[in-house]
Design a protein around this motif. Structure first.
Motif, PDB file in Angstrom:
ATOM      1  N   ARG A 153      27.085  31.248  32.369  1.00 52.98           N
ATOM      2  CA  ARG A 153      26.406  30.527  31.375  1.00 52.98           C
ATOM      3  C   ARG A 153      25.534  31.490  30.478  1.00 52.98           C
ATOM      4  NH1 ARG A 153      23.386  30.284  28.016  1.00 52.98           N
ATOM      5  NH2 ARG A 153      21.922  28.687  27.281  1.00 52.98           N
ATOM      6  N   LEU A 154      25.004  32.541  31.141  1.00 56.27           N
ATOM      7  CA  LEU A 154      24.436  33.562  30.587  1.00 56.27           C
ATOM      8  C   LEU A 154      24.924  34.612  29.876  1.00 56.27           C
ATOM      9  CD1 LEU A 154      21.223  34.024  32.930  1.00 56.27           C
ATOM     10  CD2 LEU A 154      21.192  33.049  30.541  1.00 56.27           C
ATOM     11  N   THR A 155      26.216  35.146  30.443  1.00 55.74           N
ATOM     12  CA  THR A 155      27.027  36.165  29.957  1.00 55.74           C
ATOM     13  C   THR A 155      28.369  35.836  29.801  1.00 55.74           C
ATOM     14  OG1 THR A 155      28.031  36.830  32.308  1.00 55.74           O
ATOM     15  CG2 THR A 155      25.644  37.688  31.922  1.00 55.74           C
ATOM     16  N   GLY A 156      28.781  34.626  29.844  1.00 53.22           N
ATOM     17  CA  GLY A 156      30.072  34.349  29.852  1.00 53.22           C
ATOM     18  C   GLY A 156      31.203  34.801  30.599  1.00 53.22           C
ATOM     19  N   LEU A 157      30.881  35.835  31.698  1.00 49.34           N
ATOM     20  CA  LEU A 157      31.684  36.186  32.475  1.00 49.34           C
ATOM     21  C   LEU A 157      32.064  35.244  33.597  1.00 49.34           C
ATOM     22  CD1 LEU A 157      29.667  39.708  33.105  1.00 49.34           C
ATOM     23  CD2 LEU A 157      31.896  39.290  31.685  1.00 49.34           C
ATOM     24  N   THR A 158      33.398  35.662  34.199  1.00 51.37           N
ATOM     25  CA  THR A 158      33.879  34.622  35.088  1.00 51.37           C
ATOM     26  C   THR A 158      34.588  35.484  36.162  1.00 51.37           C
ATOM     27  OG1 THR A 158      36.018  34.217  34.013  1.00 51.37           O
ATOM     28  CG2 THR A 158      34.197  32.784  33.621  1.00 51.37           C
ATOM     29  N   GLY A 159      34.958  34.924  37.346  1.00 46.15           N
ATOM     30  CA  GLY A 159      35.927  35.461  38.373  1.00 46.15           C
ATOM     31  C   GLY A 159      35.282  36.600  39.020  1.00 46.15           C
ATOM     32  N   GLY A 160      36.085  37.917  39.269  1.00 46.56           N
ATOM     33  CA  GLY A 160      35.663  38.813  39.605  1.00 46.56           C
ATOM     34  C   GLY A 160      34.394  39.745  38.873  1.00 46.56           C
ATOM     35  N   ALA A 161      34.286  39.508  37.679  1.00 45.24           N
ATOM     36  CA  ALA A 161      33.084  39.941  36.877  1.00 45.24           C
ATOM     37  C   ALA A 161      31.972  39.817  37.289  1.00 45.24           C
ATOM     38  CB  ALA A 161      33.336  39.776  35.258  1.00 45.24           C
ATOM     39  N   VAL A 162      31.771  38.353  37.970  1.00 43.18           N
ATOM     40  CA  VAL A 162      30.470  37.547  38.459  1.00 43.18           C
ATOM     41  C   VAL A 162      30.070  38.625  39.700  1.00 43.18           C
ATOM     42  CG1 VAL A 162      29.522  35.972  39.600  1.00 43.18           C
ATOM     43  CG2 VAL A 162      30.895  35.464  37.701  1.00 43.18           C
ATOM     44  N   GLY A 163      30.760  39.219  40.277  1.00 41.96           N
ATOM     45  CA  GLY A 163      30.359  40.273  41.332  1.00 41.96           C
ATOM     46  C   GLY A 163      29.969  41.477  40.918  1.00 41.96           C
ATOM     47  N   LEU A 164      30.188  41.852  39.712  1.00 39.20           N
ATOM     48  CA  LEU A 164      29.800  43.185  38.852  1.00 39.20           C
ATOM     49  C   LEU A 164      28.123  42.929  38.769  1.00 39.20           C
ATOM     50  CD1 LEU A 164      32.509  44.458  36.530  1.00 39.20           C
ATOM     51  CD2 LEU A 164      31.903  45.289  38.916  1.00 39.20           C
ATOM     52  N   MET A 165      27.876  41.599  38.215  1.00 39.17           N
ATOM     53  CA  MET A 165      26.628  41.302  37.882  1.00 39.17           C
ATOM     54  C   MET A 165      25.529  41.073  39.172  1.00 39.17           C
ATOM     55  SD  MET A 165      26.478  41.310  34.750  1.00 39.17           S
ATOM     56  CE  MET A 165      24.861  40.736  34.323  1.00 39.17           C
ATOM     57  N   GLN A 166      26.317  40.673  40.302  1.00 41.29           N
ATOM     58  CA  GLN A 166      25.617  40.558  41.594  1.00 41.29           C
ATOM     59  C   GLN A 166      25.079  42.126  41.972  1.00 41.29           C
ATOM     60  OE1 GLN A 166      28.677  37.934  43.466  1.00 41.29           O
ATOM     61  NE2 GLN A 166      26.853  37.200  44.304  1.00 41.29           N
ATOM     62  N   ILE A 167      26.008  43.148  41.545  1.00 43.87           N
ATOM     63  CA  ILE A 167      25.246  44.473  42.060  1.00 43.87           C
ATOM     64  C   ILE A 167      23.849  44.936  41.729  1.00 43.87           C
ATOM     65  CG2 ILE A 167      25.715  47.001  41.568  1.00 43.87           C
ATOM     66  CD1 ILE A 167      28.522  46.339  41.247  1.00 43.87           C
ATOM     67  N   LEU A 168      23.382  44.164  40.587  1.00 42.11           N
ATOM     68  CA  LEU A 168      22.007  44.282  40.157  1.00 42.11           C
ATOM     69  C   LEU A 168      21.084  43.591  41.054  1.00 42.11           C
ATOM     70  CD1 LEU A 168      22.156  43.004  36.435  1.00 42.11           C
ATOM     71  CD2 LEU A 168      21.782  45.360  37.475  1.00 42.11           C
ATOM     72  N   ILE A 169      21.508  42.555  41.884  1.00 42.86           N
ATOM     73  CA  ILE A 169      20.781  42.073  42.904  1.00 42.86           C
ATOM     74  C   ILE A 169      20.805  43.054  44.072  1.00 42.86           C
ATOM     75  CG2 ILE A 169      20.495  40.381  44.565  1.00 42.86           C
ATOM     76  CD1 ILE A 169      21.685  38.431  42.596  1.00 42.86           C
ATOM     77  N   GLY A 170      21.732  43.715  44.382  1.00 43.65           N
ATOM     78  CA  GLY A 170      21.932  44.830  45.702  1.00 43.65           C
ATOM     79  C   GLY A 170      20.889  45.824  45.097  1.00 43.65           C
ATOM     80  N   ILE A 171      20.989  46.352  43.900  1.00 46.69           N
ATOM     81  CA  ILE A 171      20.278  47.423  43.669  1.00 46.69           C
ATOM     82  C   ILE A 171      18.646  47.003  43.464  1.00 46.69           C
ATOM     83  CG2 ILE A 171      19.443  48.801  41.470  1.00 46.69           C
ATOM     84  CD1 ILE A 171      22.360  48.863  40.697  1.00 46.69           C
ATOM     85  N   GLY A 172      18.255  45.730  43.164  1.00 45.33           N
ATOM     86  CA  GLY A 172      16.970  45.369  43.122  1.00 45.33           C
ATOM     87  C   GLY A 172      16.621  45.385  44.700  1.00 45.33           C
ATOM     88  N   SER A 173      17.378  44.849  45.523  1.00 43.84           N
ATOM     89  CA  SER A 173      16.812  44.701  46.864  1.00 43.84           C
ATOM     90  C   SER A 173      16.598  45.815  47.557  1.00 43.84           C
ATOM     91  CB  SER A 173      18.045  44.231  47.784  1.00 43.84           C
ATOM     92  OG  SER A 173      19.053  44.860  47.855  1.00 43.84           O
ATOM     93  N   LEU A 174      17.258  47.140  47.179  1.00 49.15           N
ATOM     94  CA  LEU A 174      16.994  48.470  47.751  1.00 49.15           C
ATOM     95  C   LEU A 174      15.511  48.786  47.178  1.00 49.15           C
ATOM     96  CD1 LEU A 174      20.597  50.142  47.835  1.00 49.15           C
ATOM     97  CD2 LEU A 174      19.241  49.552  49.803  1.00 49.15           C
TER      98      LEU A 174
END
Length: 405
Positions: free
Chosen positions: A251-272
């Protein structure tokens, strides 16, 4: 000059570390690897649902429920086994748990049917739930009190690294050689970590609890129960939206499929980043940091709700996601060492059980958040899921503000 001899530890407490100035890094790294192996094994086949469903002749949803079963087993198994095993040596028990995980993953790779795989996942979750509590107990025993927050942040970093490295590597292995190969990979990782703990962790880093020192009554005291509640609400507030991350990213980016996983990297960076912050807060202001961290989570959920309501998909929506997901993950993971250090300070010989109960709150919080977020989604669309998260975080901020030091 006669060297000073440290005072003996009180009953039920782990012995004081021999070096009060620095934690034994090799041992802490070995303990970090335990949560890394556990989290990798828990979610390694998240990107392999379709081929697993095809080979096992079940639906994709049925395969996805293997992860739900694992999480439920973790929530039940951690406290139950921590209470039952309180008389056993912590290091030996952690090695045994890792060996069981290795056997479960290997058996899962060879499972002839969905039913056998489900039974193995339940067993792995039930036993494996002790991994993080045991690693936390051992880490606390290796350092002086003023470094407990940092040691516990190191252990928690294992989970974050599992999300950033362990699971993606397993997905690549599974994509290249089949989903069974991903499970063999996690089996080998568990064996490697068991060996590392056996070699690098001191033999008596955290002995079994003294008689009467590790019972349920101590772990269920009111101050500790308030900390478990904080963990429950923090994860529920975050997962109200993160549980729907696929639709939210689209909804926010228009990305689908594997590209969603790339955005999830932000969550991993934030967690560290959050773990680094949380280590400093734990060794500094302690539980007084929880109320501001809940406020930060609430703010990110409000930003999610606003962006999902008004931001156009694309660059603007992607910026909203980054500004909400990264700080939100950082605030959530910063709370982990803060809570864990306070648990270590208050629990004494009941530390492993207390850590297990707190770990159960993580899984229950995820389930509660996803459930309430789903209800908000059904009522108001995606902004409703984030609104539910903001409400939960606000409740957490009020509760945390009332905690006594």
């Amino acid at each position: 000059m006669t060297p000073s001899i440290p005072d003996p530890a009180p009953p039920g407490e782990p012995p004081a570390p021999t070096s009060p100035k620095a934690a034994p890094r090799a041992a802490l790294i070995a303990l970090l690897l335990g949560p890394l192996a556990f989290s990798t094994g828990a979610f390694v086949f998240g990107g392999l649902l379709s081929p697993m469903a095809r080979d096992l002749a079940v639906s994709v949803n049925a395969v996805a429920q293997l992860q739900t079963a694992f999480a439920v087993a973790c929530a039940l198994g951690g406290p139950a086994l921590a209470l039952a095993s309180r008389a056993l040596d912590r290091k030996a028990l952690l090695i045994a748990v890792l060996l069981v995980l290795a056997a479960v993953h290997a058996g899962s790779a060879l499972a002839p049917s969905y039913e056998v795989l489900l039974a193995l996942r339940l067993l792995g979750g039930f036993v494996g739930a002790l991994t993080v509590p045991l690693a936390s107990t051992l880490a606390v025993a290796l350092v002086p009190p003023e470094l407990r927050g940092r040691a516990l942040a190191v252990v928690a970093a294992g989970t974050a690294l599992g999300l950033l490295i362990g699971i993606p590597v397993g997905s690549l292995v599974g994509a290249a050689f089949g989903w069974s190969a991903a499970l063999w990979y996690t089996a080998g990782l568990s064996l490697l970590v068991a060996g590392s703990v056996a070699i690098l962790v001191p033999p008596r880093a955290a002995p079994a609890a003294a008689a009467g020192g590790g019972g349920a009554a101590a772990a269920l005291s009111r101050p500790l129960a308030s900390l478990y509640l904080a963990t429950l609400l923090a994860f529920a507030a975050t997962f109200a939206s993160i549980g729907l991350i696929g639709p939210i990213v689209t909804r926010l980016t228009g990305l689908t499929g594997g590209a969603v996983g790339l955005m999830q990297i932000l969550i991993g960076i934030g967690s560290l980043l959050g773990l680094v912050l949380g280590a400093r807060l734990a060794d500094g202001v302690g539980r007084r940091a929880l109320a501001p961290l809940f406020c930060a989570i609430a703010a990110t959920q409000v930003l999610f709700a606003a962006g999902l309501s008004w931001a156009p998909p694309g660059l603007a929506g992607g910026l909203v996601f980054a500004l909400a997901a990264l700080p939100g993950a950082a605030a959530l993971f910063a709370s982990l060492p803060v809570v864990a250090a306070d648990i270590a300070r208050r629990a004494g010989g009941a530390a492993t059980l207390a850590f297990a109960l707190n770990g159960a709150m993580i899984f229950l919080g995820q389930g509660l958040g996803i459930g309430l977020g789903g209800a908000g989604f059904s009522a108001l669309g995606l902004p409703g899921a984030a609104a539910a998260g903001a409400a939960l975080a606000t409740i957490g901020a009020v509760a945390a503000a009332r905690l006594k030091a």
